[in-house]
Motif scaffolding. Sequence first.
Motif, PDB file in Angstrom:
ATOM      1  N   LYS A 101       0.831  -1.117   0.038  1.00  8.58           N
ATOM      2  CA  LYS A 101      -0.169  -0.021  -0.133  1.00  8.58           C
ATOM      3  C   LYS A 101       0.886   1.283  -0.140  1.00  8.58           C
ATOM      4  CE  LYS A 101      -3.786  -2.134   2.720  1.00  8.58           C
ATOM      5  NZ  LYS A 101      -4.311  -2.388   4.096  1.00  8.58           N
ATOM      6  N   PHE A 102       1.963   1.148   0.716  1.00 12.58           N
ATOM      7  CA  PHE A 102       2.959   2.215   0.957  1.00 12.58           C
ATOM      8  C   PHE A 102       3.529   2.514  -0.537  1.00 12.58           C
ATOM      9  CE2 PHE A 102       7.426   3.523   1.149  1.00 12.58           C
ATOM     10  CZ  PHE A 102       7.120   4.594   1.577  1.00 12.58           C
ATOM     11  N   MET A 103       3.900   1.477  -1.368  1.00 10.25           N
ATOM     12  CA  MET A 103       4.495   1.756  -2.878  1.00 10.25           C
ATOM     13  C   MET A 103       3.320   2.033  -3.575  1.00 10.25           C
ATOM     14  SD  MET A 103       7.080  -1.062  -3.215  1.00 10.25           S
ATOM     15  CE  MET A 103       6.218  -2.483  -2.327  1.00 10.25           C
ATOM     16  N   ASP A 104       2.327   1.502  -3.613  1.00  8.65           N
ATOM     17  CA  ASP A 104       1.083   2.057  -4.459  1.00  8.65           C
ATOM     18  C   ASP A 104       0.660   3.523  -4.287  1.00  8.65           C
ATOM     19  OD1 ASP A 104       0.859  -0.345  -5.733  1.00  8.65           O
ATOM     20  OD2 ASP A 104      -0.936  -0.945  -4.245  1.00  8.65           O
ATOM     21  N   SER A 105       0.899   3.907  -3.164  1.00  6.23           N
ATOM     22  CA  SER A 105       0.598   5.353  -2.795  1.00  6.23           C
ATOM     23  C   SER A 105       1.590   6.173  -3.530  1.00  6.23           C
ATOM     24  CB  SER A 105       0.454   5.753  -1.520  1.00  6.23           C
ATOM     25  OG  SER A 105       1.915   5.638  -0.745  1.00  6.23           O
ATOM     26  N   LEU A 106       2.829   5.837  -3.954  1.00  7.00           N
ATOM     27  CA  LEU A 106       3.645   6.596  -4.636  1.00  7.00           C
ATOM     28  C   LEU A 106       3.747   6.933  -6.018  1.00  7.00           C
ATOM     29  CD1 LEU A 106       6.920   5.232  -2.653  1.00  7.00           C
ATOM     30  CD2 LEU A 106       5.481   7.096  -2.243  1.00  7.00           C
ATOM     31  N   GLY A 107       2.604   6.419  -6.451  1.00 11.64           N
ATOM     32  CA  GLY A 107       2.194   6.189  -8.122  1.00 11.64           C
ATOM     33  C   GLY A 107       2.117   5.176  -8.682  1.00 11.64           C
ATOM     34  N   PRO A 108       1.464   5.322 -10.053  1.00 10.38           N
ATOM     35  CA  PRO A 108       1.471   4.076 -10.691  1.00 10.38           C
ATOM     36  C   PRO A 108       2.697   3.649 -11.296  1.00 10.38           C
ATOM     37  CG  PRO A 108       0.868   6.166 -12.018  1.00 10.38           C
ATOM     38  CD  PRO A 108       1.131   6.623 -10.571  1.00 10.38           C
ATOM     39  N   MET A 109       3.950   4.208 -11.560  1.00  9.16           N
ATOM     40  CA  MET A 109       5.035   3.682 -11.889  1.00  9.16           C
ATOM     41  C   MET A 109       5.787   2.724 -10.814  1.00  9.16           C
ATOM     42  SD  MET A 109       6.801   6.607 -14.028  1.00  9.16           S
ATOM     43  CE  MET A 109       6.221   7.229 -15.600  1.00  9.16           C
ATOM     44  N   VAL A 110       5.916   3.117  -9.492  1.00  9.87           N
ATOM     45  CA  VAL A 110       6.018   2.496  -8.521  1.00  9.87           C
ATOM     46  C   VAL A 110       5.228   1.231  -8.260  1.00  9.87           C
ATOM     47  CG1 VAL A 110       7.013   2.355  -6.050  1.00  9.87           C
ATOM     48  CG2 VAL A 110       7.389   4.265  -7.551  1.00  9.87           C
ATOM     49  N   GLY A 111       4.115   1.753  -8.221  1.00  9.09           N
ATOM     50  CA  GLY A 111       2.911   0.855  -8.174  1.00  9.09           C
ATOM     51  C   GLY A 111       3.096  -0.775  -9.036  1.00  9.09           C
ATOM     52  N   LEU A 112       3.691  -0.600 -10.014  1.00  7.46           N
ATOM     53  CA  LEU A 112       3.968  -1.657 -11.044  1.00  7.46           C
ATOM     54  C   LEU A 112       4.805  -2.651 -10.268  1.00  7.46           C
ATOM     55  CD1 LEU A 112       4.390   0.027 -14.585  1.00  7.46           C
ATOM     56  CD2 LEU A 112       2.533  -1.602 -13.810  1.00  7.46           C
TER      57      LEU A 112
END
Length: 305
Positions: A101-112
């Motif tokens: 969830k932390f990484m997803d909150s950083l934007g779609p690029m990190v969300g990948l």
Amino acid sequence: MGVKSKAAAAILILLLFLGSLWLQGGLDYHWDSCVKGYNQLNKLHQLSNSSVGDGAESQLELCPGQTFQVSLLLSHLLDAPTHNSDVLLQPYLSSWDELVKFMDSLGPMVGLISKEIESKTSIIRQLALTADGNPEAEVGPDLHSTNSVNSQGGGTKNKASVHTSAYHSVRSMILVELNQGLVSFHHQTDSGCRTLLRLHRALLWLKLFLEKLAETPVEGRLRSPSDLCREAYKSTLAQHHTWYVRKAAELAFIALPERGFFFRLVCVQNQEEMSKVLHRVSRAIGEVYDRTQKALEEHGMLDLP
């Protein structure tokens, strides 16, 4: 198509490539997605004053309106270590749920990137469900664990219970998979140990990134989260990735939000407050990481293909 559009398309392609290879060390092997087996309780565990922290700052509150909760992450991390230098897998995986969830909150690029991590946690959960239906995969009483808060927390929160699941803890999983011949030291397998190793490497990257975010320089300006994340990556995960994956990762880090976003993400007002929170989280991650590192090292699993 303009120059900017072409650049954006190129970045997207690279990041999609990164998402599939992120935790594979640049190899072409691809994990099939698994259905998550364990239902996670989205219940906030408030930490007592004996938990890791500094006096009055030892209690973290729920941050309204956010998916990622740093208090819940810290709670799971503190639940993972046991009295016998082991790590319970359920709170370990729950910690990863919050880190995703932390990484997803950083934007779609990190969300990948986080999607690949989710596939890893799903693999271990599915293996645990399968093992629960296989009596031969159960561990004996000598592998039962009693959960307690790690030594940094100084707490006495014990959770004594009888668990016989092969995937109850890191060490029980290692021993059972070795006994069942599921781990290969020469070629890739769908083992929990190999999957854990990939998560373990990524955990060190996030630990170092959070430590760098917590730094307060005596002189000079605070460096950007993008630079800090890239620096943390180069000294950790980059060592296991091919040139192509490393370049794609650097592109992903360029898009990280500025520092003010991280203040809001962990519900603080300034760098001093964020430093206190992130130091606590990084210490808790360090305890889990060190125990996992020791268990993997003892069985020669730090370089599984």
